[in-house]
Design a protein around this motif. Structure first.
Motif, PDB file in Angstrom:
ATOM      1  N   GLU A  29       0.908  -1.200  -0.049  1.00 16.36           N
ATOM      2  CA  GLU A  29       0.277  -0.023   0.028  1.00 16.36           C
ATOM      3  C   GLU A  29       0.781   1.227   0.073  1.00 16.36           C
ATOM      4  N   ILE A  30       0.629   2.225  -0.993  1.00 24.80           N
ATOM      5  CA  ILE A  30       1.415   3.310  -1.081  1.00 24.80           C
ATOM      6  C   ILE A  30       0.524   4.564  -0.795  1.00 24.80           C
ATOM      7  N   LYS A  31       0.864   5.630   0.200  1.00 24.82           N
ATOM      8  CA  LYS A  31       0.067   6.619   0.410  1.00 24.82           C
ATOM      9  C   LYS A  31       0.746   7.979   0.564  1.00 24.82           C
ATOM     10  N   GLY A  32       0.181   8.954   0.317  1.00 27.25           N
ATOM     11  CA  GLY A  32       0.983  10.288   0.289  1.00 27.25           C
ATOM     12  C   GLY A  32      -0.170  11.514   0.186  1.00 27.25           C
ATOM     13  N   GLN A  33       0.557  12.567  -0.146  1.00 25.08           N
ATOM     14  CA  GLN A  33      -0.247  14.047  -0.310  1.00 25.08           C
ATOM     15  C   GLN A  33       0.526  14.707  -1.211  1.00 25.08           C
ATOM     16  N   VAL A  34      -0.124  15.264  -2.113  1.00 23.41           N
ATOM     17  CA  VAL A  34       0.829  16.191  -3.223  1.00 23.41           C
ATOM     18  C   VAL A  34       0.334  17.582  -2.836  1.00 23.41           C
ATOM     19  N   VAL A  35       1.308  18.333  -2.823  1.00 17.41           N
ATOM     20  CA  VAL A  35       1.337  19.864  -2.315  1.00 17.41           C
ATOM     21  C   VAL A  35       2.042  20.692  -3.215  1.00 17.41           C
ATOM     22  N   GLU A  36       1.515  22.112  -3.763  1.00 12.80           N
ATOM     23  CA  GLU A  36       2.276  22.810  -4.514  1.00 12.80           C
ATOM     24  C   GLU A  36       3.535  23.625  -3.540  1.00 12.80           C
ATOM     25  N   GLU A  37       4.552  23.521  -4.133  1.00 16.18           N
ATOM     26  CA  GLU A  37       5.669  24.029  -3.144  1.00 16.18           C
ATOM     27  C   GLU A  37       5.358  25.399  -2.780  1.00 16.18           C
ATOM     28  N   ASN A  38       5.097  26.546  -3.523  1.00 15.52           N
ATOM     29  CA  ASN A  38       5.247  27.846  -3.090  1.00 15.52           C
ATOM     30  C   ASN A  38       4.124  28.066  -2.258  1.00 15.52           C
ATOM     31  N   SER A  39       2.851  27.851  -2.544  1.00 16.52           N
ATOM     32  CA  SER A  39       1.542  28.085  -1.636  1.00 16.52           C
ATOM     33  C   SER A  39       1.272  27.370  -0.629  1.00 16.52           C
ATOM     34  N   LYS A  40       1.708  26.007  -0.771  1.00 21.47           N
ATOM     35  CA  LYS A  40       1.435  24.760   0.358  1.00 21.47           C
ATOM     36  C   LYS A  40       0.029  24.357   0.096  1.00 21.47           C
ATOM     37  N   GLN A  41      -0.525  24.795  -1.157  1.00 14.46           N
ATOM     38  CA  GLN A  41      -1.814  24.195  -1.286  1.00 14.46           C
ATOM     39  C   GLN A  41      -2.128  22.759  -1.738  1.00 14.46           C
ATOM     40  N   PRO A  42      -2.924  22.045  -1.282  1.00 17.73           N
ATOM     41  CA  PRO A  42      -3.101  20.554  -1.869  1.00 17.73           C
ATOM     42  C   PRO A  42      -3.467  20.835  -3.211  1.00 17.73           C
ATOM     43  N   LEU A  43      -2.982  19.770  -4.209  1.00 16.78           N
ATOM     44  CA  LEU A  43      -2.921  19.803  -5.680  1.00 16.78           C
ATOM     45  C   LEU A  43      -4.059  18.668  -5.777  1.00 16.78           C
ATOM     46  N   ALA A  44      -5.399  18.948  -5.964  1.00 14.67           N
ATOM     47  CA  ALA A  44      -6.427  17.923  -6.332  1.00 14.67           C
ATOM     48  C   ALA A  44      -6.304  17.647  -7.820  1.00 14.67           C
ATOM     49  N   PHE A  45      -6.559  16.497  -8.101  1.00 17.31           N
ATOM     50  CA  PHE A  45      -6.475  15.773  -9.478  1.00 17.31           C
ATOM     51  C   PHE A  45      -5.249  15.583 -10.064  1.00 17.31           C
ATOM     52  N   ALA A  46      -3.899  15.665  -9.188  1.00 11.98           N
ATOM     53  CA  ALA A  46      -2.710  15.227  -9.845  1.00 11.98           C
ATOM     54  C   ALA A  46      -2.807  13.931 -10.014  1.00 11.98           C
ATOM     55  N   THR A  47      -1.975  13.311 -11.160  1.00 12.92           N
ATOM     56  CA  THR A  47      -1.837  12.087 -11.473  1.00 12.92           C
ATOM     57  C   THR A  47      -0.965  11.473 -10.676  1.00 12.92           C
ATOM     58  N   VAL A  48      -1.027  10.331  -9.999  1.00 13.49           N
ATOM     59  CA  VAL A  48       0.023   9.571  -9.261  1.00 13.49           C
ATOM     60  C   VAL A  48       0.062   8.104  -9.894  1.00 13.49           C
ATOM     61  N   ALA A  49       1.128   7.614 -10.506  1.00  7.33           N
ATOM     62  CA  ALA A  49       1.338   6.311 -11.095  1.00  7.33           C
ATOM     63  C   ALA A  49       2.522   5.663 -10.678  1.00  7.33           C
ATOM     64  N   ILE A  50       2.143   4.176 -10.423  1.00  6.60           N
ATOM     65  CA  ILE A  50       3.046   3.049 -10.257  1.00  6.60           C
ATOM     66  C   ILE A  50       3.886   2.533 -11.508  1.00  6.60           C
ATOM     67  N   VAL A  51       4.975   2.971 -11.569  1.00 12.52           N
ATOM     68  CA  VAL A  51       5.842   2.345 -12.791  1.00 12.52           C
ATOM     69  C   VAL A  51       6.853   1.436 -12.370  1.00 12.52           C
ATOM     70  N   GLU A  52       6.590   0.324 -13.365  1.00 11.83           N
ATOM     71  CA  GLU A  52       7.559  -0.906 -13.337  1.00 11.83           C
ATOM     72  C   GLU A  52       9.076  -0.279 -13.626  1.00 11.83           C
ATOM     73  N   LYS A  53      10.178  -0.567 -12.616  1.00 12.69           N
ATOM     74  CA  LYS A  53      11.504   0.193 -12.981  1.00 12.69           C
ATOM     75  C   LYS A  53      12.126  -0.352 -14.240  1.00 12.69           C
ATOM     76  N   THR A  54      11.946  -1.620 -14.547  1.00 12.64           N
ATOM     77  CA  THR A  54      12.743  -2.370 -15.682  1.00 12.64           C
ATOM     78  C   THR A  54      12.189  -1.937 -17.059  1.00 12.64           C
ATOM     79  N   THR A  55      10.665  -1.620 -17.072  1.00  9.21           N
ATOM     80  CA  THR A  55      10.239  -1.576 -18.472  1.00  9.21           C
ATOM     81  C   THR A  55       9.721  -0.012 -18.486  1.00  9.21           C
ATOM     82  N   ASN A  56       9.646   0.615 -17.296  1.00 12.70           N
ATOM     83  CA  ASN A  56       9.123   2.068 -17.123  1.00 12.70           C
ATOM     84  C   ASN A  56       7.595   1.891 -17.758  1.00 12.70           C
ATOM     85  N   LYS A  57       6.891   0.843 -17.499  1.00 11.10           N
ATOM     86  CA  LYS A  57       5.568   0.868 -17.980  1.00 11.10           C
ATOM     87  C   LYS A  57       4.709   1.006 -16.850  1.00 11.10           C
ATOM     88  N   ALA A  58       3.756   1.738 -16.735  1.00 13.34           N
ATOM     89  CA  ALA A  58       2.667   2.053 -15.683  1.00 13.34           C
ATOM     90  C   ALA A  58       1.939   0.865 -15.301  1.00 13.34           C
TER      91      ALA A  58
END
Length: 792
Positions: A29-58
């Motif tokens: 299980e992977i969890k976290g929060q994506v935030v804009e660096e300058n304003s520290k505001q959360p970024l809704a609808f940001a895309t988070v992908a798990i990618v295979e290291k060998t093939t770079n396939k999502a």
């Protein structure tokens, strides 16, 4: 930049305990929060992908929620996490620690990509859909066919939602929909016409809640549609300006401005313009008792000048306390002329008499809304917060009409009438919501709401008698409507890995008083109700999720349902209210599943609604005058299926498909007539998007609504097509666009009513609308594409 767009969400009912199985593999299980660096505001609808290291396939992916949070699972042990968002530098996270099959990435900061921002200040956003535990979110983007459209027309392109030419909104084929703005009732949603003050450029996303949790007020038997208005929060000055011109007359200018500093966020939207909405009408009333037939062919217009402004500010007392003060003012100046020709034929089909009826109507409609809101974020948890708000809204109408009947042949029909309407409505809402997470798995919500609604409608009819206008006492009265609703709710939520559950209970006490001043007739009701809800989800695998829900809802009769006095605009087709109406109650169930197959998301759902004290409009006829009046008639049981998908066969072409089908069983009686019948109803929408050379986007939306049966009538099927084209100019900072709504002028409302003592036919049509638009964005803002909108 590579944007991986794999949409995931949890789906439908079936209590997780029914599954009784788990996968053999130990998922991470992977969890976290994506935030804009300058304003520290959360970024809704940001895309988070798990990618295979060998093939770079999502391998899998998700989109962050409103607070920037995400939660993913994978069976792979050789992966990294990639986070991306339009206008920001993509971040790849390849170093992290796995503890007990869990990875906590905590806060992930994304930095703005200045080069990319310059290229995409004005961009053609693709509509994105997100499925949450108790709602679906449609990020309408800037669909080209919405150019020059109002919120009402935008709703017509949202899956599961239908809007007819009269502005009546249906959800999954059923009316009784509660429309909210930013999660709250609004003066702009009191009637479909007022939605013309909200334009497509102002809308960020639309939430469709077919089974609302107990947190939402119980109003709306079919569910809730929540329109989220944009509010820029980036630092600095941002803005947009837009121009629109259309045929029929639809011309407007719009400006959006925003300034954000450390302590304040100031925002405003302004617009002005004029619009014209012609409509052709045809009515045939047949009196089977006297064997006479009345033909009525006419044309009516709604010509408007409008002005609207929204002002607001957020004051950040500190990082955890924010005050928001906002207000909206809209004013419409209406001119509503109409001309009708009447022909009355006798039993032998000979023309007995012919006359015309002309109308001139002028009206002014000021609307106010203001809100003070306080939000407290507690430091112990991101989702631990308190929200308190007070909202006031006011709408008034000052309308005067003159009607002239002029005889062409036969009996003397010469007559003149005047009407005067002074309408006023004031609503005050006080609300408190508290959310408390106890752990990563357990959380609760509780709150209360009190709504005060005070309405008065002063209506007078005057007849020209011997050269003087005299009040028609039988058609004149003041109708007062007062309704107070107190609601208290509590919900709990549990989420553990693959499944989650959210039960809730809401209590509402309603007090309603109506009073006819001139006749001294009053009617008072008060009642208490409990409204339970439950939602649950189960994630079978990375590609399959299930969700289910239940809620109990109410539809309370409103002013125009209750007021027995009627408008005489068409004095042979009259609508009036019924002060004795009782509220409707609906039990709503649904089961939904989502499949992610090779980058294509398929959503399939099954739903059931059972409604008691159904409010139906019953028609009666005497001497070719048809009167339509609402009555409580029996029960309605509906079972339906729903299918949505997005398919992209090639990178320059994509399809969004929405299909709804339902079968209903009506049982009930009124006076001596039994109204028991069965019927079917279905519709589809297909939206095709094309990316053409020279940075041109083109889209076409096809709609079809099947024929269906109502209590007394058969409503005809319709099919219509909307088109749109757009091109970026001025190095991407501007955009020019054109939209054609109802290309073949095939969208109409046609119904046939056959009863023992009368028959009726009606046909109403608006026709084709063409709009040209130009918009320009400056600062960090996007071109707003403001439009005059459409008022029904």
């Amino acid at each position: 930049m590579n944007h991986i767009k794999t949409y995931f969400t949890a789906f439908i009912w079936i209590l997780p305990l029914l599954f009784g199985f788990t996968g053999a593999a130990q998922n991470i299980e992977i969890k976290g929060q994506v935030v804009e660096e300058n304003s520290k505001q959360p970024l809704a609808f940001a895309t988070v992908a798990i990618v295979e290291k060998t093939t770079n396939k999502a391998l899998s992916g998700s989109i962050t929620d409103d607070n920037g949070h995400f939660n993913l699972e994978t069976e792979s042990t050789n992966f990294y996490v990639q986070v991306s968002y339009m206008g920001f530098i993509t971040k790849s996270i390849k170093t992290f620690e796995v503890k007990k099959n869990k990875v906590d990435l905590d806060v992930i900061l994304l930095t703005e990509d200045a080069e990319q921002l310059n290229e995409v200040l004005v961009r053609a956003e693709v509509s994105r859909n997100e499925f949450k535990l108790d709602k679906r979110v449609f990020n309408v983007g800037r669909d080209i066919s919405n150019t020059g459209a109002s919120a009402l027309e935008v709703l017509g392109n949202v899956p599961s939602v239908s809007v007819n030419i009269d502005g009546d909104i249906s959800l999954r084929g059923s009316q009784g929909v509660q429309v909210l703005i930013n999660g709250k009732p609004s003066i702009l949603t009191e009637d479909s016409g007022s939605l013309g003050s909200i334009t497509s450029d102002m809308i960020e996303k639309i939430e469709v809640i077919t089974n609302p949790s107990a947190k939402y007020e119980a109003e709306g038997t079919s569910g809730i549609i929540n329109i989220i208005i944009k509010k820029e929060e980036r630092k600095g000055v941002n803005g947009s300006v837009s121009l629109n011109a259309g045929v029929p007359d639809n011309n407007s200018v719009g400006v959006s401005l925003n300034k954000r500093s450390e302590k304040f966020n100031l925002f405003t939207q302004m617009g002005l313009g004029r619009r014209s909405r012609p409509q052709d009408n045809e009515y045939i009333n047949e009196d089977l008792i006297n064997n006479t037939t009345l033909y009525n062919i006419g044309e009516e217009y709604r010509n408007e000048k409008f002005y609207t402004i929204t002002l607001g500010t957020d004051y950040y007392l500190n990082d955890n306390n924010v005050f928001t003060l906002s207000g909206n003012y809209a004013f419409e100046d209406e001119d509503q002329p109409s001309d009708n020709n009447y022909q009355l034929f006798d039993v032998n089909d000979n023309l007995d008499s012919e006359w015309t009826r002309s109308e001139t109507t002028e009206a002014s409609n000021p609307k106010w809304q203001y809100e003070l809101q306080y939000k407290r974020d507690f430091e112990d948890h991101e989702d631990h917060d308190l929200l308190i708000s007070a909202t006031g809204r006011s709408f008034s109408k000052d309308q005067n009409s003159t009607f002239h009947d002029e005889t062409i042949s036969g009996d003397d029909r010469d007559a003149s009438q005047k009407t005067r309407t002074d309408f006023g409505e004031n609503t005050y809402t006080f609300k408190i919501d508290y959310t408390k997470p106890f752990s990563e798995k357990w959380s609760m919500e509780t709150g209360a709401q009190y709504v005060i609604n005070d309405v008065s409608n002063d209506y007078e009819v005057q007849d020209l008698i011997n050269g003087n206008y005299e009040t028609n006492v039988g058609l004149t009265n003041i109708f007062e409507f007062d309704q107070n609703v107190l609601g208290v709710y509590a919900t709990g939520a549990f989420k553990d890995g693959k499944w989650g559950i959210k039960p809730g209970l809401r209590y509402e006490y309603t007090q309603v008083d109506t009073y006819l001043v001139d006749t001294d007739e009053d009617n008072s009701q008060d009642y208490s109700n409990l409204f339970p809800s439950i939602h649950t989800s189960y994630k079978v695998s990375d590609a399959i999720s299930l969700q289910a829900g239940y809620s109990n809802r109410i539809y309370r009769p409103r002013l125009w349902d209750l007021n027995p006095f009627f408008n005489i605009r068409n004095n042979f087709n009259i609508r009036q209210g019924n002060p004795d109406l009782q509220p409707e109650f609906t039990d709503s169930y649904e089961i939904t599943s989502i499949f992610d197959v090779g980058g294509t998301s398929l959503n399939f759902g099954l739903f059931h609604r059972y409604t008691t004290e159904v409010i139906e409009r019953v028609q009666t006829s005497v001497d070719n005058v048809i009167v339509t009046r609402p009555e409580n008639i029996g029960t309605n049981s509906t079972v339906g299926i729903e299918f949505n998908t997005k398919y992209t066969p090639v990178n320059w072409l994509s399809f969004n498909v929405d299909f709804n089908y339902n079968h209903f069983v009506r049982e009930g009686s009124y006076e001596s007539t039994v109204f028991d019948f069965k019927g079917n109803q279905w519709n589809y929408k297909i939206l095709a998007k094309f990316k053409l050379p020279a940075d041109i986007d083109f889209e076409a939306t096809s709609n079809y609504n099947s024929a269906y049966r109502t209590l007394q009538s058969e409503v005809s099927a319709i099919a219509f097509l909307d088109l749109g084209v757009r091109k970026k100019i001025l190095k991407g900072k501007g955009v020019v666009s054109m939209s054609v709504r109802d290309l073949f002028a095939s969208r109409y409302n046609e119904a046939v009513t056959i009863q023992d003592d009368f028959e009726a036919y009606s046909h109403r049509q608006r026709g084709r609308f063409v709009t040209f638009g130009f918009s320009y964005g400056f600062g960090k803002g996007d071109a707003m594409e403001y439009s005059g909108g459409r008022r029904r």
